[in-house]
Write a protein that holds these residues in place. Sequence first.
Motif, PDB file in Angstrom:
ATOM      1  N   ARG A  82       0.839  -1.208   0.000  1.00 40.79           N
ATOM      2  CA  ARG A  82       0.000   0.000   0.000  1.00 40.79           C
ATOM      3  C   ARG A  82       0.869   1.251   0.000  1.00 40.79           C
ATOM      4  O   ARG A  82       0.438   2.314  -0.442  1.00 40.79           O
ATOM      5  N   TYR A  83       2.107   1.128   0.483  1.00 39.94           N
ATOM      6  CA  TYR A  83       2.986   2.287   0.599  1.00 39.94           C
ATOM      7  C   TYR A  83       4.155   2.227  -0.373  1.00 39.94           C
ATOM      8  O   TYR A  83       5.215   2.781  -0.124  1.00 39.94           O
ATOM      9  N   ARG A  84       3.940   1.534  -1.478  1.00 36.56           N
ATOM     10  CA  ARG A  84       4.929   1.518  -2.552  1.00 36.56           C
ATOM     11  C   ARG A  84       4.403   2.360  -3.698  1.00 36.56           C
ATOM     12  O   ARG A  84       3.299   2.141  -4.183  1.00 36.56           O
ATOM     13  N   GLY A  85       5.222   3.302  -4.138  1.00 40.32           N
ATOM     14  CA  GLY A  85       4.769   4.211  -5.174  1.00 40.32           C
ATOM     15  C   GLY A  85       4.554   3.549  -6.515  1.00 40.32           C
ATOM     16  O   GLY A  85       3.701   3.967  -7.293  1.00 40.32           O
ATOM     17  N   SER A  86       5.321   2.501  -6.796  1.00 37.84           N
ATOM     18  CA  SER A  86       5.232   1.863  -8.104  1.00 37.84           C
ATOM     19  C   SER A  86       4.118   0.827  -8.129  1.00 37.84           C
ATOM     20  O   SER A  86       4.108  -0.122  -7.337  1.00 37.84           O
ATOM     21  N   ILE A  87       3.180   0.992  -9.055  1.00 29.11           N
ATOM     22  CA  ILE A  87       2.100   0.015  -9.206  1.00 29.11           C
ATOM     23  C   ILE A  87       2.666  -1.337  -9.623  1.00 29.11           C
ATOM     24  O   ILE A  87       2.144  -2.393  -9.252  1.00 29.11           O
TER      25      ILE A  87
END
Length: 286
Positions: A191-196
């Motif tokens: 949830r806190y990773r910028g990369s999809i």
Amino acid sequence: MTADPTILTKSDFLEARDCPSSYWLTRRRPEKFPRRAPGPYDLMLMEEGKVAHSRARRWLAEVRHGSELRFEEAFESGCGLHARADAVEHRHDGAIDIIEIKASTKPEDHIIDIAFQKVVAQRCGHDVADCLIAHLNPEYRVGITDETSLFVLRDVTSEVGEIEKRIGEEADAILMLLASERIEEAGCECRYRGSIARRCSAFNHLNRDLGVRTAHLLPNISASRLRKLDGEGRLSLDRMTFDDVTNNPAPHLEALQTRQPVIDHDKLASFLDGLTWPLHFYDYET
């Protein structure tokens, strides 16, 4: 991935460290949460890895000829940890050296891999002396006739020693997780990773409260920013303001919120005016 939920291999361990909740779902409910199939790029890397392994084996047989060298040796601890080392050198004093082969020029990216193997080997009763990574030589160039310089052997025993206790504890924690009949299926670290692209395969299930248009669509958004927005209940793009982003992502936020392209014509014209025509493009790959 192994089918038996009581067995943890190195690949399983690395996947579980990335997102424990998603890993539990793919192991305990594989019919509902299947693993992602490898894409064309993944398959290409696998093929390149096979070629590198084949050449590295020949190279190791030449440079490590003083002791018995075994390839693809398996270690299976009684607690459920399984590992298969690319190469194991059996010393005359009974100790072993573990050698990991990587089709990479950055051995520091693979310390955790070999640390897991050491943990499993030691729990099987082996005295592990050295840990080494055979990796591609970054100084090697196409056209060099001496293929023996294609690989470099780096001793990472010290680096492994610094983390092996933690790796063992993490492996035990994952085994305990696998033994659980159920888990909390609300939220995960992805949830806190910028990369999809770095989302786990069960992201939509574990984060059902999120809509489609969230801050994750913004380029290079940091984990700390995502946590802040989440804590304030403002992960939705529609609830964000320009104070939430720096100058670079601001046009992206504007375009996403207005659903219209944002074009800086003056900046584009200035860039194009600075080019010398005709243009030539070079693409280098390693």
